[in-house]
Design a protein around this motif. Sequence first.
Motif, PDB file in Angstrom:
ATOM      1  N   ASP A 243      23.042  61.655  60.284  1.00 11.13           N
ATOM      2  CA  ASP A 243      23.544  60.967  60.093  1.00 11.13           C
ATOM      3  C   ASP A 243      24.850  61.767  60.287  1.00 11.13           C
ATOM      4  OD1 ASP A 243      23.161  58.406  59.496  1.00 11.13           O
ATOM      5  OD2 ASP A 243      22.500  59.142  57.776  1.00 11.13           O
ATOM      6  N   ILE A 244      24.123  63.080  59.664  1.00  9.13           N
ATOM      7  CA  ILE A 244      25.618  63.879  59.191  1.00  9.13           C
ATOM      8  C   ILE A 244      25.344  64.991  60.388  1.00  9.13           C
ATOM      9  CG2 ILE A 244      23.427  66.069  59.428  1.00  9.13           C
ATOM     10  CD1 ILE A 244      27.003  65.876  57.306  1.00  9.13           C
ATOM     11  N   GLN A 245      25.005  65.124  61.120  1.00 14.65           N
ATOM     12  CA  GLN A 245      25.142  65.414  62.954  1.00 14.65           C
ATOM     13  C   GLN A 245      26.139  64.412  63.557  1.00 14.65           C
ATOM     14  OE1 GLN A 245      24.926  68.010  63.556  1.00 14.65           O
ATOM     15  NE2 GLN A 245      22.922  69.013  62.372  1.00 14.65           N
ATOM     16  N   LEU A 246      25.775  63.327  63.499  1.00 11.39           N
ATOM     17  CA  LEU A 246      26.729  62.225  64.040  1.00 11.39           C
ATOM     18  C   LEU A 246      28.102  62.287  63.861  1.00 11.39           C
ATOM     19  CD1 LEU A 246      26.950  60.031  65.603  1.00 11.39           C
ATOM     20  CD2 LEU A 246      25.894  58.496  63.853  1.00 11.39           C
ATOM     21  N   LEU A 247      28.360  62.364  62.297  1.00 10.65           N
ATOM     22  CA  LEU A 247      29.671  62.918  61.567  1.00 10.65           C
ATOM     23  C   LEU A 247      30.550  63.962  62.248  1.00 10.65           C
ATOM     24  CD1 LEU A 247      31.661  61.908  59.164  1.00 10.65           C
ATOM     25  CD2 LEU A 247      30.873  63.046  57.966  1.00 10.65           C
ATOM     26  N   ILE A 248      29.639  65.293  62.613  1.00 12.76           N
ATOM     27  CA  ILE A 248      30.073  66.632  63.168  1.00 12.76           C
ATOM     28  C   ILE A 248      30.319  66.541  63.833  1.00 12.76           C
ATOM     29  CG2 ILE A 248      29.486  68.834  63.301  1.00 12.76           C
ATOM     30  CD1 ILE A 248      27.733  68.805  60.980  1.00 12.76           C
ATOM     31  N   LYS A 249      30.277  64.975  65.079  1.00  9.09           N
ATOM     32  CA  LYS A 249      29.772  65.224  66.723  1.00  9.09           C
ATOM     33  C   LYS A 249      31.090  64.207  67.185  1.00  9.09           C
ATOM     34  CE  LYS A 249      27.634  63.151  70.588  1.00  9.09           C
ATOM     35  NZ  LYS A 249      26.609  62.477  70.615  1.00  9.09           N
ATOM     36  N   GLN A 250      31.454  63.420  65.897  1.00  9.82           N
ATOM     37  CA  GLN A 250      32.648  62.441  65.707  1.00  9.82           C
ATOM     38  C   GLN A 250      33.965  63.296  65.684  1.00  9.82           C
ATOM     39  OE1 GLN A 250      31.270  59.486  63.189  1.00  9.82           O
ATOM     40  NE2 GLN A 250      30.590  57.577  64.576  1.00  9.82           N
ATOM     41  N   LEU A 251      33.924  64.272  64.789  1.00  6.10           N
ATOM     42  CA  LEU A 251      35.059  65.082  64.330  1.00  6.10           C
ATOM     43  C   LEU A 251      35.017  65.782  65.826  1.00  6.10           C
ATOM     44  CD1 LEU A 251      34.064  65.611  60.558  1.00  6.10           C
ATOM     45  CD2 LEU A 251      35.037  64.204  61.384  1.00  6.10           C
ATOM     46  N   GLY A 252      34.378  66.536  65.909  1.00  5.48           N
ATOM     47  CA  GLY A 252      34.175  67.082  67.434  1.00  5.48           C
ATOM     48  C   GLY A 252      35.209  66.757  68.184  1.00  5.48           C
ATOM     49  N   ASN A 253      34.728  64.939  68.501  1.00  4.83           N
ATOM     50  CA  ASN A 253      35.463  64.582  70.022  1.00  4.83           C
ATOM     51  C   ASN A 253      36.729  63.880  69.100  1.00  4.83           C
ATOM     52  OD1 ASN A 253      33.503  65.226  71.270  1.00  4.83           O
ATOM     53  ND2 ASN A 253      31.741  63.062  70.527  1.00  4.83           N
ATOM     54  N   GLY A 254      36.925  64.626  68.228  1.00  6.94           N
ATOM     55  CA  GLY A 254      38.733  64.122  67.709  1.00  6.94           C
ATOM     56  C   GLY A 254      38.867  62.760  67.098  1.00  6.94           C
ATOM     57  N   LYS A 255      38.341  62.534  66.758  1.00  3.72           N
ATOM     58  CA  LYS A 255      37.588  61.432  65.524  1.00  3.72           C
ATOM     59  C   LYS A 255      38.310  61.766  63.812  1.00  3.72           C
ATOM     60  CE  LYS A 255      35.114  58.112  67.425  1.00  3.72           C
ATOM     61  NZ  LYS A 255      34.243  56.555  66.844  1.00  3.72           N
ATOM     62  N   THR A 256      39.126  61.099  63.147  1.00  2.80           N
ATOM     63  CA  THR A 256      39.442  61.927  61.639  1.00  2.80           C
ATOM     64  C   THR A 256      38.557  61.465  60.869  1.00  2.80           C
ATOM     65  OG1 THR A 256      40.203  59.510  60.753  1.00  2.80           O
ATOM     66  CG2 THR A 256      41.389  60.895  62.126  1.00  2.80           C
ATOM     67  N   VAL A 257      38.032  62.120  60.009  1.00  2.00           N
ATOM     68  CA  VAL A 257      37.085  62.347  58.401  1.00  2.00           C
ATOM     69  C   VAL A 257      37.100  60.001  57.932  1.00  2.00           C
ATOM     70  CG1 VAL A 257      36.359  63.158  56.133  1.00  2.00           C
ATOM     71  CG2 VAL A 257      36.902  64.300  57.680  1.00  2.00           C
ATOM     72  N   GLN A 258      37.711  59.774  58.134  1.00  2.00           N
ATOM     73  CA  GLN A 258      38.550  58.558  57.499  1.00  2.00           C
ATOM     74  C   GLN A 258      37.390  57.595  58.064  1.00  2.00           C
ATOM     75  OE1 GLN A 258      38.792  58.045  54.460  1.00  2.00           O
ATOM     76  NE2 GLN A 258      38.374  55.377  55.452  1.00  2.00           N
ATOM     77  N   GLU A 259      38.177  57.775  59.537  1.00  2.00           N
ATOM     78  CA  GLU A 259      37.868  56.996  60.923  1.00  2.00           C
ATOM     79  C   GLU A 259      36.157  56.853  61.333  1.00  2.00           C
ATOM     80  OE1 GLU A 259      41.608  57.357  64.172  1.00  2.00           O
ATOM     81  OE2 GLU A 259      39.711  58.490  64.153  1.00  2.00           O
ATOM     82  N   SER A 260      35.792  58.217  61.262  1.00  2.00           N
ATOM     83  CA  SER A 260      33.920  57.915  61.182  1.00  2.00           C
ATOM     84  C   SER A 260      33.814  57.868  60.057  1.00  2.00           C
ATOM     85  CB  SER A 260      33.515  59.770  61.270  1.00  2.00           C
ATOM     86  OG  SER A 260      34.766  60.404  62.102  1.00  2.00           O
ATOM     87  N   LEU A 261      33.912  57.632  58.708  1.00  2.00           N
ATOM     88  CA  LEU A 261      33.475  57.492  57.567  1.00  2.00           C
ATOM     89  C   LEU A 261      33.101  56.026  57.911  1.00  2.00           C
ATOM     90  CD1 LEU A 261      35.118  59.601  54.490  1.00  2.00           C
ATOM     91  CD2 LEU A 261      32.243  60.016  55.521  1.00  2.00           C
ATOM     92  N   THR A 262      34.447  54.861  58.017  1.00  2.00           N
ATOM     93  CA  THR A 262      34.813  53.397  57.833  1.00  2.00           C
ATOM     94  C   THR A 262      33.717  53.070  59.350  1.00  2.00           C
ATOM     95  OG1 THR A 262      37.390  53.244  57.089  1.00  2.00           O
ATOM     96  CG2 THR A 262      36.434  51.667  58.912  1.00  2.00           C
ATOM     97  N   LYS A 263      33.399  53.555  59.941  1.00  2.00           N
ATOM     98  CA  LYS A 263      32.512  53.462  61.613  1.00  2.00           C
ATOM     99  C   LYS A 263      31.141  53.150  60.688  1.00  2.00           C
ATOM    100  CE  LYS A 263      36.640  53.062  64.833  1.00  2.00           C
ATOM    101  NZ  LYS A 263      36.795  53.926  66.204  1.00  2.00           N
ATOM    102  N   SER A 264      30.634  54.172  60.115  1.00  2.00           N
ATOM    103  CA  SER A 264      29.434  54.540  60.121  1.00  2.00           C
ATOM    104  C   SER A 264      28.895  53.618  58.781  1.00  2.00           C
ATOM    105  CB  SER A 264      29.384  56.423  58.874  1.00  2.00           C
ATOM    106  OG  SER A 264      29.723  55.661  57.758  1.00  2.00           O
TER     107      SER A 264
END
Length: 272
Positions: A134-155
């Motif tokens: 879970d944490i690595q997926l969030l970090i990967k998504q942020l590294g790909n340009g997604k915002t924190v809120q976008e990543s949290l909403t879709k998780s």
Amino acid sequence: MVGQCSTIFILYCFMAKEIVVQRIEELKSLIGPVREKLLAHPLYAEIKQLDQLQVFSQYHVFAVWDFMSLLKSLQIGLTCTSLPWFPKGSANTRYLINEIVTGEESDVDAQGNRTSHFELYLAAMEQMGASQTDIQLLIKQLGNGKTVQESLTKSHLPNGVKSFVGFTFEVLELPLHVQAAVFSFGREDLIPDMFLGLLHEVAKIHPEKLDGLIYYLERHIEVDGGHHGHLAMEMVAELCEDDDAKWFEAGMAAKKSLEKRIQLWDSILELI
């Protein structure tokens, strides 16, 4: 005349210090009931087995990670991090935040190797067999340009985790004295001795699995709850000065951050 001026200056400094101590105690009094509720949370007593610790760390790691973002936001706001360099703000607050950053971003592991507290926690998770997906997926998504809120909403993270991390990043948009209060009073020294005792009991059954987590928690209490805690409170006092409105905002934000931590613990308790 010179001696009289020196005496007046010393008296002024003493009175100023007394006012700061009073302000800090008032803030602590405001958050006290919520803090006590957090420290008495049933989650701590419930964790008695390795698989429960694995679940705990799988979601607690988000609090370890976003703590670093809060820390770096303060450093960006209180020091010059752009070019060309020029003096920014108070030299005292620059010193306070830079010393904390050094300790959090480049501490030492049990072997004396430099590492951040976040990386130290990840190593402890790997040792105990906790999922980092879970944490690595969030970090990967942020590294790909997604915002924190976008990543949290879709998780598929528990709501308590989403709410906790979401609140942290909302705080990053607020004034620095509010950020400093959340950092100082809402995040430090929140692991009761009882939990460490239980952890040592589980470690007797799995000695090869938990020495990394025990080291992290003991180091966290020693550094974050001790020296860094005093520096952080001094930073809050520097930023709030003798402004009633700022101290009120600081207290309310710190209180809310503790309430969000309780929600995080509630979510983890449901899972274990």
